[in-house]
Structure formats: structure tokens, C-alpha cells
Design an enzyme around this catalytic site. Structure first.
Site, PDB file in Angstrom:
ATOM      1  CG  ASP A  26      -1.917   1.144   1.206  1.00 47.39           C
ATOM      2  OD1 ASP A  26      -2.190   1.697   0.118  1.00 47.39           O
ATOM      3  OD2 ASP A  26      -2.415   1.486   2.279  1.00 47.39           O
ATOM      4  CD  GLU A  60      -5.327   6.412  -0.946  1.00 52.37           C
ATOM      5  OE1 GLU A  60      -6.421   5.836  -0.919  1.00 52.37           O
ATOM      6  OE2 GLU A  60      -4.432   6.168  -0.110  1.00 52.37           O
TER       7      GLU A  60
END
Length: 190
Positions: A26, A60
Site C-alpha cells: 500500500d 492519497e
């Protein structure tokens, strides 16, 4: 794009990881897979009909400032964003693609499954794409790459999310799946 340079297909992931670990799943995996799309097309000497653009989105995890900036760009450019494909679920074995688009488009994409099965893609279905590309409001299709999620939360936002935890073959299959889909959209349209 060799025929339609103003029609764009975005592939991307996000650069920031804010928790423990390296951020390998991630979202290092998504960034690598998106870069690999361009690399594979070049290695195969393919000249896509439409422009395929890799975007590595910033921030993000907190404020989506990269998504906001690109969404703003997409809203005023004369380019047509045909599709955007996001990888943000780790570098595991491919399973499918979630698509936010007209159901007719999703139905039409089903004919590509025999090709995509070569990279372990079993389905294309209606579903969410991801926060990095969600702000590209004028895209015909927003697509989320979906790998097998069984082990994702063993790594997600933890000290386990390190480079050694990403299996090279699974990462390669995801890159291949995204490349095939981007190329099919480039050549066939939506």
C-alpha cells in the site's frame, strides 16, 4: 497514442504510505504495476492507438491532493479521458476489475475475459474504482484493479508491509493484467 493522441487512458497508484513498514503493498505495488504498463508496452514494441499515461498520485492516505490536482487538470484539458485504472489493493494474485461505467460498457468488456484470463483475471463487474481516480469526472470508465484480498490485511498499514512481502510473480501478473486491459481499451475503445 498513435491514432487518437487526445484520448487518454490513465494507469496509476499512490506514492504515499503513512504508517509502519515500507508501504510495499500500500501502495508501492500499485505504483510499480502502473509503471510496468508503460515498460511492457515498450518492451513488446506496441504502439497503442490511444495515449496511455502513468500517474503516481500524491497524498492519497490523508487529503488526496494528487487526485484533486489531476481531477482539476482533467476537467479543463481538451483531452478525452477514456478510462482510468487504479491499483491500490496490494500486489497479490489478480482476480478481477471493478468498473464504474455505464452497464452497457461493462457488458461489452466481458468479451476481453479470454485474454485477461492469461493474467488470472476471472471477472469484470460493476464496482468502485478508488480514490485516486474518482475525481476524473469526465472519464468514460473508472476501473479498480482487484487482486486476491485474503492476505491484504496481514500487511495493510502495518510493520509487515515491507518489500520482501511482495511476491514477484504476483506483482508481475498484476502488471500484465493492467497492461492487457489498458491496451484492449486503447485498441477497441469503450
Amino acid at each position: 497514442g498513435s491514432k487518437y493522441p487526445d484520448e487518454v487512458i490513465v494507469v496509476g497508484g499512490h506514492l504515499d504510505a503513512w504508517d509502519k513498514g515500507d508501504g510495499a503493498h500500500d501502495d508501492g505495488a500499485g505504483c510499480v504495476q502502473s509503471l510496468e504498463v508503460l515498460y511492457l508496452l515498450k518492451e513488446l514494441d506496441l504502439k497503442p492507438s490511444r495515449t496511455i499515461r502513468c500517474v503516481l498520485f500524491m497524498d492519497e492516505e490523508q487529503h488526496q491532493s494528487g487526485a484533486k490536482a489531476y481531477g482539476y487538470y482533467a476537467s479543463y484539458t481538451s483531452e478525452k479521458h477514456l478510462a482510468a485504472i487504479e491499483s491500490d489493493r496490494g500486489g497479490f494474485t489478480p482476480r478481477g476489475f471493478n468498473v464504474t461505467a455505464d452497464s452497457t460498457i461493462i457488458d461489452d468488456m466481458q468479451v476481453w475475459l479470454p485474454y485477461l484470463k492469461n493474467a488470472s483475471i476471472d471477472w469484470i463487474r460493476k464496482g468502485g474504482s478508488g480514490p485516486d481516480i474518482a475525481r476524473i469526472k469526465n472519464a468514460t470508465a473508472l476501473i479498480g484493479y482487484v487482486p486476491d484480498g485474503q492476505r491484504y490485511f496481514d500487511y495493510h498499514h502495518s510493520g509487515n508491509d515491507i518489500f520482501e512481502a511482495v511476491h514477484p510473480r504476483e506483482l508481475e501478473l498484476g502488471s500484465a493484467a493492467m497492461t492487457m486491459l489498458a491496451y484492449l481499451i486503447s485498441e477497441e475503445g469503450l
